[in-house]
Write a protein that holds these residues in place. Structure first.
Motif, PDB file in Angstrom:
ATOM      1  N   LEU A 159       0.836  -1.204   0.000  1.00 41.94           N
ATOM      2  CA  LEU A 159       0.000   0.000   0.000  1.00 41.94           C
ATOM      3  C   LEU A 159       0.873   1.258   0.000  1.00 41.94           C
ATOM      4  CD1 LEU A 159      -2.937  -0.715   2.507  1.00 41.94           C
ATOM      5  CD2 LEU A 159      -3.116  -0.379   0.042  1.00 41.94           C
ATOM      6  N   LEU A 160       1.936   1.245   0.804  1.00 40.56           N
ATOM      7  CA  LEU A 160       2.844   2.387   0.862  1.00 40.56           C
ATOM      8  C   LEU A 160       3.619   2.541  -0.439  1.00 40.56           C
ATOM      9  CD1 LEU A 160       4.238   2.129   4.513  1.00 40.56           C
ATOM     10  CD2 LEU A 160       2.615   3.808   3.593  1.00 40.56           C
ATOM     11  N   VAL A 161       3.991   1.415  -1.054  1.00 40.78           N
ATOM     12  CA  VAL A 161       4.678   1.482  -2.348  1.00 40.78           C
ATOM     13  C   VAL A 161       3.778   2.162  -3.379  1.00 40.78           C
ATOM     14  CG1 VAL A 161       5.504   0.101  -4.294  1.00 40.78           C
ATOM     15  CG2 VAL A 161       6.204  -0.484  -1.979  1.00 40.78           C
ATOM     16  N   GLY A 162       2.513   1.770  -3.406  1.00 38.75           N
ATOM     17  CA  GLY A 162       1.579   2.390  -4.340  1.00 38.75           C
ATOM     18  C   GLY A 162       1.394   3.874  -4.071  1.00 38.75           C
ATOM     19  N   ARG A 163       1.402   4.257  -2.790  1.00 41.05           N
ATOM     20  CA  ARG A 163       1.199   5.675  -2.445  1.00 41.05           C
ATOM     21  C   ARG A 163       2.453   6.501  -2.699  1.00 41.05           C
ATOM     22  NH1 ARG A 163       0.840   9.956  -2.627  1.00 41.05           N
ATOM     23  NH2 ARG A 163      -0.080  11.554  -1.253  1.00 41.05           N
ATOM     24  N   LEU A 164       3.610   6.021  -2.233  1.00 46.58           N
ATOM     25  CA  LEU A 164       4.831   6.819  -2.292  1.00 46.58           C
ATOM     26  C   LEU A 164       5.503   6.758  -3.664  1.00 46.58           C
ATOM     27  CD1 LEU A 164       6.331   5.920   1.214  1.00 46.58           C
ATOM     28  CD2 LEU A 164       4.962   7.921   0.577  1.00 46.58           C
ATOM     29  N   LEU A 165       5.498   5.581  -4.287  1.00 49.62           N
ATOM     30  CA  LEU A 165       6.189   5.422  -5.567  1.00 49.62           C
ATOM     31  C   LEU A 165       5.251   5.499  -6.763  1.00 49.62           C
ATOM     32  CD1 LEU A 165       8.742   2.569  -4.717  1.00 49.62           C
ATOM     33  CD2 LEU A 165       9.047   5.051  -4.593  1.00 49.62           C
ATOM     34  N   GLY A 166       3.962   5.179  -6.565  1.00 52.35           N
ATOM     35  CA  GLY A 166       3.017   5.202  -7.680  1.00 52.35           C
ATOM     36  C   GLY A 166       2.083   6.393  -7.672  1.00 52.35           C
ATOM     37  N   GLY A 167       2.059   7.152  -6.576  1.00 54.57           N
ATOM     38  CA  GLY A 167       1.199   8.314  -6.509  1.00 54.57           C
ATOM     39  C   GLY A 167      -0.283   7.975  -6.408  1.00 54.57           C
ATOM     40  N   VAL A 168      -0.609   6.736  -5.998  1.00 54.26           N
ATOM     41  CA  VAL A 168      -2.002   6.299  -5.885  1.00 54.26           C
ATOM     42  C   VAL A 168      -2.419   6.418  -4.424  1.00 54.26           C
ATOM     43  CG1 VAL A 168      -3.662   4.451  -6.340  1.00 54.26           C
ATOM     44  CG2 VAL A 168      -1.613   4.671  -7.771  1.00 54.26           C
ATOM     45  N   GLU A 169      -3.470   7.181  -4.162  1.00 49.31           N
ATOM     46  CA  GLU A 169      -3.943   7.366  -2.795  1.00 49.31           C
ATOM     47  C   GLU A 169      -4.331   6.027  -2.168  1.00 49.31           C
ATOM     48  OE1 GLU A 169      -3.921  10.033  -1.031  1.00 49.31           O
ATOM     49  OE2 GLU A 169      -3.317  11.453  -2.602  1.00 49.31           O
ATOM     50  N   ILE A 170      -4.076   5.884  -0.874  1.00 49.17           N
ATOM     51  CA  ILE A 170      -4.378   4.635  -0.177  1.00 49.17           C
ATOM     52  C   ILE A 170      -5.873   4.333  -0.219  1.00 49.17           C
ATOM     53  CG2 ILE A 170      -4.418   3.506   2.090  1.00 49.17           C
ATOM     54  CD1 ILE A 170      -1.712   4.709   2.654  1.00 49.17           C
ATOM     55  N   ARG A 171      -6.703   5.361  -0.058  1.00 44.90           N
ATOM     56  CA  ARG A 171      -8.152   5.116  -0.101  1.00 44.90           C
ATOM     57  C   ARG A 171      -8.595   4.650  -1.490  1.00 44.90           C
ATOM     58  NH1 ARG A 171      -7.846  10.746   0.340  1.00 44.90           N
ATOM     59  NH2 ARG A 171      -8.537  11.901  -1.516  1.00 44.90           N
ATOM     60  N   GLU A 172      -7.890   5.093  -2.531  1.00 44.86           N
ATOM     61  CA  GLU A 172      -8.205   4.630  -3.884  1.00 44.86           C
ATOM     62  C   GLU A 172      -7.817   3.158  -4.060  1.00 44.86           C
ATOM     63  OE1 GLU A 172      -7.261   5.866  -8.549  1.00 44.86           O
ATOM     64  OE2 GLU A 172      -6.498   7.077  -6.890  1.00 44.86           O
TER      65      GLU A 172
END
Length: 253
Positions: free
Chosen positions: A49-62
């Motif tokens: 989840l953090l990889v997606g948020r920090l490296l992918g720019g995808v919000e955790i809620r998304e």
């Protein structure tokens, strides 16, 4: 229609070569398969989840929103395992572990699709040595998951606007009411597959000639460095599992 799943953003994951992301996806799924202990799987899920948020720019809620359609399967897994396995507490433990595996598999796949265009995804598979037809098939299959999700949501909204209420009644009544969604979803899926086959035939797919590409991909130093990091992390996962003997609980022992 195959609904788009890629979101245009400026992030480290978006800028990586698709081959690196494909290798990372395979390595991530393989790493998850090494473990069945929730004490390892739950932190790994939040790590992705953090990889997606920090490296992918995808919000955790998304990301969580994308996983919501899997909630019924997760609930069934959590309920069934304590029933079929003794002792009940250990059965619940395995239910949690398999549920976390499922959610993490889906999350890794979604991150690949959200940060890679279909064109780059197919090129990545082809440049890794896979025949173009196979690469296209895998790409379409991965994109078909969000397509079915959007179709089911649209059909559900349309039926609710006509007074359809699935929340009322017992389990049998609710299951019967679900045919109002399942049958149109099946018809729409078959229609989408038929339109897709016509589109592929109109573009002379499978003529046997060597394909050329207007746009190509090329590995850079950053991509090689990212690949090395992925392999190191996978090697670390192997060491934790087999070198330290952590993360595995025997089902039959």
């Amino acid at each position: 229609m195959i609904y788009p799943f890629y979101t245009e953003k400026s992030s480290p994951l978006h800028s990586l070569d698709p081959r690196v992301k494909i290798i990372g996806t395979i390595a991530g799924i393989a790493a998850i398969m090494l473990y069945n202990d929730p004490k390892i799987l739950i932190p790994l899920f939040f790590a992705f989840l953090l990889v997606g948020r920090l490296l992918g720019g995808v919000e955790i809620r998304e990301q969580i929103k994308l996983l919501k359609p899997l909630l019924p399967i997760v609930i069934i897994t959590l309920v069934v395992w304590p029933i079929i396995y003794e002792p009940r507490l250990k059965g619940l433990l395995f239910g949690v572990s398999f549920a976390m595996r499922l959610l993490t598999f889906a999350l890794i796949t979604f991150l690949l699709l959200m940060t890679t265009t279909q064109r780059d995804l197919i090129l990545g598979f082809v440049r890794l040595g896979m025949p173009y037809e196979f690469g296209l098939t895998i790409s379409i299959a991965l994109r078909y998951i969000p397509t079915l999700y959007v179709l089911s949501r649209n059909i559900t909204d349309a039926q609710r606007s006509r007074g359809w209420e699935v929340e009322k009644g017992n389990l049998l009544v609710r299951a019967k009411k679900m045919t109002a969604v399942l049958i149109p979803l099946l018809v729409a899926s078959l229609k989408t597959a038929h339109e897709l086959s016509i589109a592929l035939e109109s573009r002379a797919l499978g003529t046997g000639r060597k394909r050329t590409f207007l746009y190509d991909i090329e590995m850079t130093g950053r991509d090689y460095a990212a690949t090395a990091i992925i392999l190191i992390l996978f090697g670390l996962a192997l060491y934790v599992r087999y070198g330290l003997g952590l993360g595995h609980v025997s089902i039959y022992g």
